[in-house]
Design a protein around this motif. Structure first.
Motif, PDB file in Angstrom:
ATOM      1  N   CYS A 358       0.824  -1.211   0.000  1.00 53.52           N
ATOM      2  CA  CYS A 358       0.000   0.000   0.000  1.00 53.52           C
ATOM      3  C   CYS A 358       0.858   1.260   0.000  1.00 53.52           C
ATOM      4  N   ALA A 359       1.989   1.226   0.715  1.00 52.06           N
ATOM      5  CA  ALA A 359       2.898   2.379   0.720  1.00 52.06           C
ATOM      6  C   ALA A 359       3.449   2.632  -0.672  1.00 52.06           C
ATOM      7  N   GLU A 360       3.763   1.558  -1.387  1.00 54.38           N
ATOM      8  CA  GLU A 360       4.268   1.696  -2.753  1.00 54.38           C
ATOM      9  C   GLU A 360       3.213   2.299  -3.675  1.00 54.38           C
ATOM     10  N   LEU A 361       1.936   1.957  -3.423  1.00 55.91           N
ATOM     11  CA  LEU A 361       0.844   2.461  -4.250  1.00 55.91           C
ATOM     12  C   LEU A 361       0.383   3.852  -3.829  1.00 55.91           C
ATOM     13  N   GLY A 362       0.746   4.258  -2.623  1.00 56.50           N
ATOM     14  CA  GLY A 362       0.298   5.547  -2.119  1.00 56.50           C
ATOM     15  C   GLY A 362      -1.182   5.571  -1.784  1.00 56.50           C
ATOM     16  N   LEU A 363      -1.726   4.432  -1.364  1.00 56.74           N
ATOM     17  CA  LEU A 363      -3.141   4.354  -1.016  1.00 56.74           C
ATOM     18  C   LEU A 363      -3.400   5.026   0.333  1.00 56.74           C
ATOM     19  N   HIS A 364      -4.444   5.855   0.385  1.00 53.67           N
ATOM     20  CA  HIS A 364      -4.797   6.541   1.626  1.00 53.67           C
ATOM     21  C   HIS A 364      -6.173   6.133   2.144  1.00 53.67           C
ATOM     22  N   ASN A 365      -6.867   5.290   1.407  1.00 59.73           N
ATOM     23  CA  ASN A 365      -8.213   4.870   1.820  1.00 59.73           C
ATOM     24  C   ASN A 365      -8.206   3.437   2.346  1.00 59.73           C
ATOM     25  N   ILE A 366      -7.149   3.082   3.034  1.00 55.53           N
ATOM     26  CA  ILE A 366      -7.025   1.714   3.550  1.00 55.53           C
ATOM     27  C   ILE A 366      -6.442   1.746   4.948  1.00 55.53           C
ATOM     28  N   GLY A 367      -6.952   0.873   5.825  1.00 52.89           N
ATOM     29  CA  GLY A 367      -6.463   0.775   7.196  1.00 52.89           C
ATOM     30  C   GLY A 367      -6.173  -0.670   7.560  1.00 52.89           C
TER      31      GLY A 367
END
Length: 505
Positions: A358-367
């Motif tokens: 997720c960090a590689e994708l830059g996702l901000h809508n995930i927990g």
């Protein structure tokens, strides 16, 4: 753990008490039933008779069961050899005494247990043993006896139970008219634990003063009256009973009651994500799996994403239960940017991999939440689980029903389904009226026989059994006001466990 002695407490393959109490009767007994029973025992009025709690008696019976240890063949053959030597000495006075004959029935087991706990020295040379011992069939070898609660070796379970059972045994020992011989195996365990290096020192630091009871096993103990087990333990006995016959009689019985496996049509069987156009970190290949398996995983994800997208609305929270490395949740977070996705997983290593992707994708809508799935209590609109093992499927569906959330669940490991303190099978009234628990378990067992290498007719029966088990689950959810479809993933070759339950409140 970095220290080998600490890591050893987790047992074989680090599975000691790994399964949560909601699905493991052993974990529930050690972590909940025994501590609760002991607490109630210690709070009883002084003038009340000191009856031994049923949970403690159940633990006593568990300690009397044969030990199942990985690769125990060598130890059991050594035990057989020692038993034969001892028997020969008793029948033939001229036979010279040997130093390795056991003084007690569990002497060999105790030696193996203490050897693991001691500082390693020179390795013992390997010996094949006498040929007559080697020829004995495994089924004819003597069983191993418990030294500690999980078997031969000191584990986390002993550490969990010791602070609980110590005050119980102290209170029982001091009770007037108490008969310690009713718990000979528990007393023996209590003494063995005191021989573990470091336990006495740790007990002293905690203010525990051990009893030094006499050897209750030196003389035959009086028979303990058989008590009725609590419902959860009684269920375990029922589940273990052999059932003769295949699934066809049960399927015929259901058919006569108007119950057959029915699969709804897939609403979008050809829908697929543009995997070539997706970032690399979204693809299952980033989750450490082979290309062939990753291709099948993509097909599975096509199905789940299609069903979730059918229900999702902007602002919805989608919970990926039993998320593993995040194969489902990451794809959902990427394809549904207006939804919040939460990954629930109890393995830290899996969540670390998911976070890195997720960090590689830059996702901000995930927990991310590291916990057993049923510990999640927040609001959500859609629950999803890919290959939720055994009763985990039922746990996910229950959480969704409780939250009035839609669900998209793909079950797995039907053979692991069993009654627990929370669930009883069959789940729906129609199935309860038609078949027994034992017959339902038979369907579950054969539902696992869908592997590609099996004959086609065998796989077909397995698929029908899967459909019947999931039909029962769907009717249970429908009794709470849900509309549920049981359907197959497309293509069905994407997994031997290709059923999906899609429910909407």
């Amino acid at each position: 753990p970095a220290r080998a002695d600490v890591a050893a407490l987790l047992g074989f393959k680090k599975t000691c008490l790994k399964a949560c109490a909601e699905v493991s009767q052993w974990t529930r007994l050690c972590e909940l039933s025994v501590p609760s029973a002991v607490e109630a025992f210690l709070r009883r009025p002084e003038d009340r008779p000191s009856e031994i709690p049923a949970a403690v008696l159940h633990l006593e019976r568990k300690l009397g069961e044969p030990v199942k240890v990985h690769n125990d063949d060598k130890i059991r053959r050594q035990k057989l050899q020692q038993q034969q030597k001892k028997q020969k000495q008793q029948t033939d006075p001229r036979e010279p005494p040997t130093t390795d004959a056991p003084d007690s029935s569990d002497a060999l087991e105790l030696g193996a247990a203490l050897a693991r706990l001691s500082v390693p020295g020179e390795p013992t040379p390997a010996t094949r043993g006498p040929s007559d011992i080697r020829r004995v069939k495994t089924t004819e070898l003597p069983p191993l006896e418990h030294v500690f609660t999980e078997g031969l070796y000191f584990t986390l379970t002993d550490l969990v139970l010791l602070p609980c059972l110590h005050p119980f045994l102290v209170s029982l020992h001091r009770s007037p008219g108490s008969n310690p011989a009713r718990l000979p195996l528990l007393w023996r365990w209590y003494r063995r634990v005191q021989e573990v290096p470091g336990v006495l020192r740790a007990a002293e630091s905690c203010g525990m003063c051990f009893l030094l009871p006499r050897d209750e096993t030196s003389s035959p103990a009086p028979e303990t009256p058989e008590l009725a087990l609590p419902p959860e333990e009684d269920v375990e006995k029922t589940a273990a009973a052999p059932f003769i016959g295949g699934p066809r009689p049960t399927m015929t019985k259901l058919r006569e009651c108007g119950i057959e496996a029915v699969f709804s049509a897939h609403p979008c069987p050809t829908r697929t994500l543009d995997w070539d156009g997706l970032p690399a970190a979204v693809k299952p290949t980033e989750g450490r799996m082979s290309d062939v398996r990753a291709a099948r995983k993509q097909q599975q994800l096509n199905n789940l994403v299609a069903m979730v997208s059918e229900q999702a609305q902007p602002g919805d929270t989608v919970v990926d239960f039993c998320s593993g490395g995040g194969h489902v949740g990451i794809v959902l977070a990427h394809t549904l940017p207006q939804c919040q996705v939460v990954l629930i997983e109890n393995k830290e290593e899996s969540l670390v991999r998911a976070k890195d992707r997720c960090a590689e994708l830059g996702l901000h809508n995930i927990g991310f939440i590291q916990a057993n799935l049923d510990y999640f209590t927040g609001p959500f609109q859609i629950g999803v689980a890919l290959h939720a093992c055994g009763v985990a499927t039922d746990m996910v569906m229950e959480l969704c029903v409780r939250a009035r959330a839609a669900f998209v669940v793909s079950p797995c490991c039907y053979g692991f389904i069993q009654n627990t303190f929370r669930f009883s099978f069959p789940r729906s009234k129609r199935f309860v009226d038609a078949v027994s628990y034992k017959e339902h378990m038979l369907l579950c067992r054969f539902a696992d026989q869908t592997a590609g290498q099996l004959p086609p007719d065998r796989r077909l029966i397995g698929k029908q059994c899967m459909g019947l088990v999931d039909l029962d689950r769907s009717w249970a959810a429908e009794s709470h006001g849900y509309s549920v479809r049981v359907m197959s993933m497309e293509p069905q070759s994407c997994s031997p466990k290709n059923n999906m339950l899609v429910g909407v409140p």
